[in-house]
Motif scaffolding. Sequence first.
Motif, short mmCIF file in Angstrom:
data_model
loop_
_atom_site.label_atom_id
_atom_site.label_comp_id
_atom_site.label_asym_id
_atom_site.label_seq_id
_atom_site.Cartn_x
_atom_site.Cartn_y
_atom_site.Cartn_z
N GLU A 49 18.34 58.22 4.88
CA GLU A 49 18.91 59.20 5.82
C GLU A 49 19.81 58.42 6.75
O GLU A 49 19.35 57.52 7.46
CB GLU A 49 17.78 59.87 6.59
N ARG A 85 21.35 62.75 4.04
CA ARG A 85 20.38 62.22 3.07
C ARG A 85 21.12 61.81 1.78
O ARG A 85 21.81 62.62 1.19
CB ARG A 85 19.31 63.26 2.78
N ARG A 125 17.47 55.42 7.82
CA ARG A 125 16.01 55.56 7.79
C ARG A 125 15.57 55.79 6.35
O ARG A 125 16.19 56.57 5.63
CB ARG A 125 15.58 56.73 8.65
N GLU A 126 14.51 55.10 5.97
CA GLU A 126 14.02 55.21 4.60
C GLU A 126 13.08 56.41 4.43
O GLU A 126 12.24 56.66 5.28
CB GLU A 126 13.26 53.94 4.22
N HIS A 127 13.26 57.11 3.31
CA HIS A 127 12.32 58.13 2.85
C HIS A 127 11.74 57.58 1.55
O HIS A 127 12.49 57.36 0.59
CB HIS A 127 13.01 59.47 2.64
N THR A 132 6.23 59.51 2.15
CA THR A 132 6.19 59.13 3.56
C THR A 132 7.60 58.76 4.05
O THR A 132 8.50 58.51 3.26
CB THR A 132 5.23 57.95 3.81
N THR A 133 7.73 58.73 5.36
CA THR A 133 8.98 58.30 5.96
C THR A 133 8.79 56.88 6.46
O THR A 133 7.86 56.59 7.22
CB THR A 133 9.36 59.21 7.14
N GLY A 134 9.68 56.00 6.00
CA GLY A 134 9.62 54.60 6.41
C GLY A 134 10.34 54.40 7.73
O GLY A 134 10.73 55.34 8.42
N TRP A 136 13.34 52.46 10.29
CA TRP A 136 14.79 52.29 10.32
C TRP A 136 15.12 50.93 9.71
O TRP A 136 14.44 49.96 9.97
CB TRP A 136 15.30 52.39 11.75
#
Length: 151
Positions: A49, A85, A125-127, A132-134, A136
Motif C-alpha cells: 500500500e 494498493r 506498507r506491507e499487506h 495480516t498487515t505488516g 512500513w
Amino acid sequence: MTPTIRIQREDFDLAAEIATLSAGRRDIGAVVSFTGLCRDEGGTLAALELEHYPGMAEAEIARVAEQAAARWPLLGLLAIHRYGRVAPGEQIVLVIATSAHRRAAFEAADFMMDYLKTRAPFWKREHLADGTTGGWVEAKEEDDDAARRWE
C-alpha cells in the motif's frame, strides 16, 4: 524541455508512454526506461500500500527532475509513480529519459530512480499473504549509498 511527472492510482503502459514522449521527434537517439515492479518477497507479500502527500510528492519529484534536466542534455523526461494498493507483479514506478546520446539518458534515468527510491515522499506498507498487515517499509542502506554518488 519540461519533465512530466505523474502520481496516479492506475497502471501505466510503457510502450504508450515511450510513443508519446518520442512522437514526431527526429533528434532523439536514445530512450532509456526503468520500470519497477512489486515483488512478492518469497511468497510472504500479498500487496504493498503506497501513500503520498498529493501536491507535495509531485512538486518534490519535479524539483529533482529539473536537476536532472540541468545536469544532462535531455530531450524528454518522464516519471510516473503509482499509489494505492499494488499487488506482486504489478508496476509501481516508471522513469523514461530521452537524449541524443545514450550516456545522458542512462545517467538521468539512474539518477531519477536513486532519488525516487530514497527520498521521494512515499510510504509503503506491507499487506502479508497470511492476511495480516505488516509494518512500513524502511529505507535500505544500499539505496542510500547509491544515491550519495550523485552528490
